[in-house]
Design a protein around this motif. Structure first.
Motif, PDB file in Angstrom:
ATOM      1  N   SER A  79       0.822  -1.220   0.000  1.00  0.00           N
ATOM      2  CA  SER A  79       0.000   0.000   0.000  1.00  0.00           C
ATOM      3  C   SER A  79       0.849   1.261   0.000  1.00  0.00           C
ATOM      4  CB  SER A  79      -0.934   0.015   1.216  1.00  0.00           C
ATOM      5  OG  SER A  79      -1.868  -1.022   1.122  1.00  0.00           O
ATOM      6  N   ASN A  80       2.034   1.163   0.589  1.00  0.00           N
ATOM      7  CA  ASN A  80       2.943   2.311   0.634  1.00  0.00           C
ATOM      8  C   ASN A  80       3.861   2.378  -0.579  1.00  0.00           C
ATOM      9  OD1 ASN A  80       2.086   3.508   3.063  1.00  0.00           O
ATOM     10  ND2 ASN A  80       3.204   1.977   4.249  1.00  0.00           N
ATOM     11  N   GLY A  81       3.655   1.488  -1.541  1.00  0.00           N
ATOM     12  CA  GLY A  81       4.425   1.534  -2.775  1.00  0.00           C
ATOM     13  C   GLY A  81       5.776   0.859  -2.728  1.00  0.00           C
ATOM     14  N   HIS A  82       6.026   0.086  -1.685  1.00  0.00           N
ATOM     15  CA  HIS A  82       7.324  -0.576  -1.553  1.00  0.00           C
ATOM     16  C   HIS A  82       7.418  -1.872  -2.353  1.00  0.00           C
ATOM     17  CE1 HIS A  82       8.537   2.288   1.491  1.00  0.00           C
ATOM     18  NE2 HIS A  82       7.401   2.066   2.117  1.00  0.00           N
ATOM     19  N   TRP A  83       6.278  -2.412  -2.777  1.00  0.00           N
ATOM     20  CA  TRP A  83       6.247  -3.662  -3.545  1.00  0.00           C
ATOM     21  C   TRP A  83       5.341  -3.467  -4.754  1.00  0.00           C
ATOM     22  CZ3 TRP A  83       9.776  -6.971  -1.996  1.00  0.00           C
ATOM     23  CH2 TRP A  83      10.167  -6.965  -0.656  1.00  0.00           C
ATOM     24  N   SER A  84       5.704  -4.077  -5.849  1.00  0.00           N
ATOM     25  CA  SER A  84       4.859  -4.037  -7.050  1.00  0.00           C
ATOM     26  C   SER A  84       3.759  -5.099  -6.929  1.00  0.00           C
ATOM     27  CB  SER A  84       5.697  -4.318  -8.301  1.00  0.00           C
ATOM     28  OG  SER A  84       6.120  -5.673  -8.310  1.00  0.00           O
ATOM     29  N   ASP A  85       2.791  -5.013  -7.822  1.00  0.00           N
ATOM     30  CA  ASP A  85       1.726  -6.015  -7.844  1.00  0.00           C
ATOM     31  C   ASP A  85       2.314  -7.404  -8.093  1.00  0.00           C
ATOM     32  OD1 ASP A  85      -1.169  -6.637  -7.773  1.00  0.00           O
ATOM     33  OD2 ASP A  85      -0.801  -7.261  -9.847  1.00  0.00           O
ATOM     34  N   ASP A  86       3.259  -7.503  -9.025  1.00  0.00           N
ATOM     35  CA  ASP A  86       3.894  -8.795  -9.311  1.00  0.00           C
ATOM     36  C   ASP A  86       4.614  -9.347  -8.087  1.00  0.00           C
ATOM     37  OD1 ASP A  86       2.994  -8.842 -11.919  1.00  0.00           O
ATOM     38  OD2 ASP A  86       4.893  -8.142 -12.776  1.00  0.00           O
ATOM     39  N   GLU A  87       5.298  -8.488  -7.368  1.00  0.00           N
ATOM     40  CA  GLU A  87       6.003  -8.930  -6.155  1.00  0.00           C
ATOM     41  C   GLU A  87       5.020  -9.410  -5.097  1.00  0.00           C
ATOM     42  OE1 GLU A  87      10.034  -6.228  -6.122  1.00  0.00           O
ATOM     43  OE2 GLU A  87       8.117  -5.232  -5.673  1.00  0.00           O
ATOM     44  N   LEU A  88       3.898  -8.718  -4.961  1.00  0.00           N
ATOM     45  CA  LEU A  88       2.880  -9.141  -4.002  1.00  0.00           C
ATOM     46  C   LEU A  88       2.318 -10.504  -4.394  1.00  0.00           C
ATOM     47  CD1 LEU A  88       1.211  -8.398  -1.465  1.00  0.00           C
ATOM     48  CD2 LEU A  88      -0.493  -7.427  -3.035  1.00  0.00           C
ATOM     49  N   GLN A  89       2.050 -10.696  -5.678  1.00  0.00           N
ATOM     50  CA  GLN A  89       1.518 -11.972  -6.150  1.00  0.00           C
ATOM     51  C   GLN A  89       2.515 -13.102  -5.914  1.00  0.00           C
ATOM     52  OE1 GLN A  89      -1.722 -11.934  -6.889  1.00  0.00           O
ATOM     53  NE2 GLN A  89      -1.487  -9.758  -6.501  1.00  0.00           N
ATOM     54  N   ARG A  90       3.790 -12.849  -6.139  1.00  0.00           N
ATOM     55  CA  ARG A  90       4.826 -13.867  -5.870  1.00  0.00           C
ATOM     56  C   ARG A  90       4.875 -14.207  -4.383  1.00  0.00           C
ATOM     57  NH1 ARG A  90       7.648 -11.235  -9.957  1.00  0.00           N
ATOM     58  NH2 ARG A  90       8.858  -9.974  -8.523  1.00  0.00           N
ATOM     59  N   PHE A  91       4.743 -13.193  -3.543  1.00  0.00           N
ATOM     60  CA  PHE A  91       4.712 -13.426  -2.097  1.00  0.00           C
ATOM     61  C   PHE A  91       3.530 -14.325  -1.729  1.00  0.00           C
ATOM     62  CE2 PHE A  91       2.712 -12.129   1.903  1.00  0.00           C
ATOM     63  CZ  PHE A  91       3.705 -12.495   2.804  1.00  0.00           C
ATOM     64  N   PHE A  92       2.345 -14.013  -2.267  1.00  0.00           N
ATOM     65  CA  PHE A  92       1.169 -14.837  -1.993  1.00  0.00           C
ATOM     66  C   PHE A  92       1.401 -16.268  -2.479  1.00  0.00           C
ATOM     67  CE2 PHE A  92      -2.091 -11.107  -2.136  1.00  0.00           C
ATOM     68  CZ  PHE A  92      -1.741 -10.749  -0.844  1.00  0.00           C
ATOM     69  N   LEU A  93       1.969 -16.409  -3.660  1.00  0.00           N
ATOM     70  CA  LEU A  93       2.237 -17.736  -4.205  1.00  0.00           C
ATOM     71  C   LEU A  93       3.199 -18.514  -3.307  1.00  0.00           C
ATOM     72  CD1 LEU A  93       1.823 -19.797  -6.439  1.00  0.00           C
ATOM     73  CD2 LEU A  93       3.686 -18.670  -7.715  1.00  0.00           C
ATOM     74  N   GLU A  94       4.232 -17.842  -2.808  1.00  0.00           N
ATOM     75  CA  GLU A  94       5.174 -18.496  -1.887  1.00  0.00           C
ATOM     76  C   GLU A  94       4.449 -19.010  -0.649  1.00  0.00           C
ATOM     77  OE1 GLU A  94       8.302 -15.756  -0.916  1.00  0.00           O
ATOM     78  OE2 GLU A  94       8.889 -15.544  -3.012  1.00  0.00           O
ATOM     79  N   LYS A  95       3.502 -18.221  -0.137  1.00  0.00           N
ATOM     80  CA  LYS A  95       2.760 -18.639   1.055  1.00  0.00           C
ATOM     81  C   LYS A  95       1.897 -19.863   0.770  1.00  0.00           C
ATOM     82  CE  LYS A  95       4.519 -15.761   3.813  1.00  0.00           C
ATOM     83  NZ  LYS A  95       5.412 -16.255   4.866  1.00  0.00           N
ATOM     84  N   VAL A  96       1.291 -19.899  -0.406  1.00  0.00           N
ATOM     85  CA  VAL A  96       0.456 -21.050  -0.782  1.00  0.00           C
ATOM     86  C   VAL A  96       1.327 -22.288  -0.974  1.00  0.00           C
ATOM     87  CG1 VAL A  96      -1.020 -21.997  -2.601  1.00  0.00           C
ATOM     88  CG2 VAL A  96      -1.405 -19.660  -1.763  1.00  0.00           C
ATOM     89  N   VAL A  97       2.419 -22.143  -1.713  1.00  0.00           N
ATOM     90  CA  VAL A  97       3.299 -23.281  -1.974  1.00  0.00           C
ATOM     91  C   VAL A  97       3.907 -23.798  -0.675  1.00  0.00           C
ATOM     92  CG1 VAL A  97       5.456 -23.957  -3.092  1.00  0.00           C
ATOM     93  CG2 VAL A  97       3.760 -22.636  -4.355  1.00  0.00           C
ATOM     94  N   THR A  98       4.270 -22.911   0.221  1.00  0.00           N
ATOM     95  CA  THR A  98       4.828 -23.315   1.515  1.00  0.00           C
ATOM     96  C   THR A  98       3.814 -24.113   2.320  1.00  0.00           C
ATOM     97  OG1 THR A  98       6.261 -21.377   1.577  1.00  0.00           O
ATOM     98  CG2 THR A  98       5.832 -22.453   3.664  1.00  0.00           C
ATOM     99  N   ALA A  99       2.538 -23.799   2.178  1.00  0.00           N
ATOM    100  CA  ALA A  99       1.498 -24.498   2.926  1.00  0.00           C
ATOM    101  C   ALA A  99       1.240 -25.899   2.400  1.00  0.00           C
ATOM    102  CB  ALA A  99       0.189 -23.688   2.873  1.00  0.00           C
ATOM    103  N   LEU A 100       1.471 -26.125   1.127  1.00  0.00           N
ATOM    104  CA  LEU A 100       1.117 -27.403   0.516  1.00  0.00           C
ATOM    105  C   LEU A 100       1.766 -28.616   1.174  1.00  0.00           C
ATOM    106  CD1 LEU A 100       0.902 -26.456  -3.245  1.00  0.00           C
ATOM    107  CD2 LEU A 100      -0.970 -26.812  -1.623  1.00  0.00           C
ATOM    108  N   PRO A 101       3.066 -28.619   1.454  1.00  0.00           N
ATOM    109  CA  PRO A 101       3.643 -29.801   2.100  1.00  0.00           C
ATOM    110  C   PRO A 101       2.993 -30.117   3.445  1.00  0.00           C
ATOM    111  CG  PRO A 101       5.379 -28.416   1.233  1.00  0.00           C
ATOM    112  CD  PRO A 101       4.092 -27.650   1.106  1.00  0.00           C
ATOM    113  N   ARG A 102       2.619 -29.085   4.181  1.00  0.00           N
ATOM    114  CA  ARG A 102       1.930 -29.317   5.460  1.00  0.00           C
ATOM    115  C   ARG A 102       0.601 -30.025   5.227  1.00  0.00           C
ATOM    116  NH1 ARG A 102       2.368 -23.474   8.342  1.00  0.00           N
ATOM    117  NH2 ARG A 102       4.520 -23.624   8.989  1.00  0.00           N
ATOM    118  N   GLU A 103      -0.125 -29.571   4.205  1.00  0.00           N
ATOM    119  CA  GLU A 103      -1.442 -30.145   3.921  1.00  0.00           C
ATOM    120  C   GLU A 103      -1.289 -31.604   3.492  1.00  0.00           C
ATOM    121  OE1 GLU A 103      -3.611 -28.401   0.645  1.00  0.00           O
ATOM    122  OE2 GLU A 103      -5.434 -28.585   1.836  1.00  0.00           O
TER     123      GLU A 103
END
Length: 91
Positions: free
Chosen positions: A64-88
Motif C-alpha cells: 500500500s505504501n508503494g514498496h512492492w509491485s503487484d507482481d512482487e505481491l503476487q509472488r509473495f502470496f504464491l510463496e505462502k500457498v506453496v509453503t502451505a502445501l507440504p503441510r497439507e
C-alpha cells in the motif's frame, strides 16, 4: 501454550490466497475478508495462522505504501500457498 500445527483459520487464509491468485477474488475483496477474519488473531492460539497473518499484514502495508509491485505481491502470496502445501499433504 500455543498450537504450532495449522488450524482451520490458517487453511481459510491459504484458500483465499489461492482464490485471489487464480482470479476468483480481487485483491480488494481479499483484503476486506482478511481484515475482518484476522482481527484478534493473537487470541486464537494458532501460531501458524498468527505467523501467516503477520507476514501478510506487513506485506500488504508495504504494498500500500508503494514498496512492492503487484507482481512482487503476487509472488509473495504464491510463496505462502506453496509453503502451505507440504503441510497439507503431510497431515
Amino acid at each position: 501454550m500455543t498450537d504450532r500445527m495449522p488450524n482451520n483459520l490458517y487453511w481459510e487464509i491459504v484458500s483465499h490466497l489461492q482464490a485471489h491468485l487464480l482470479g476468483f477474488e480481487s485483491l480488494d475483496a481479499f483484503e476486506d475478508w482478511f481484515a475482518a477474519r484476522s482481527w484478534n488473531i493473537h487470541q486464537s492460539g494458532d501460531q501458524a495462522a498468527i505467523d501467516l497473518v503477520s507476514d501478510i499484514e506487513l506485506r500488504l502495508a508495504e504494498f500500500s505504501n508503494g514498496h512492492w509491485s503487484d507482481d512482487e505481491l503476487q509472488r509473495f502470496f504464491l510463496e505462502k500457498v506453496v509453503t502451505a502445501l507440504p503441510r497439507e499433504i503431510a497431515t
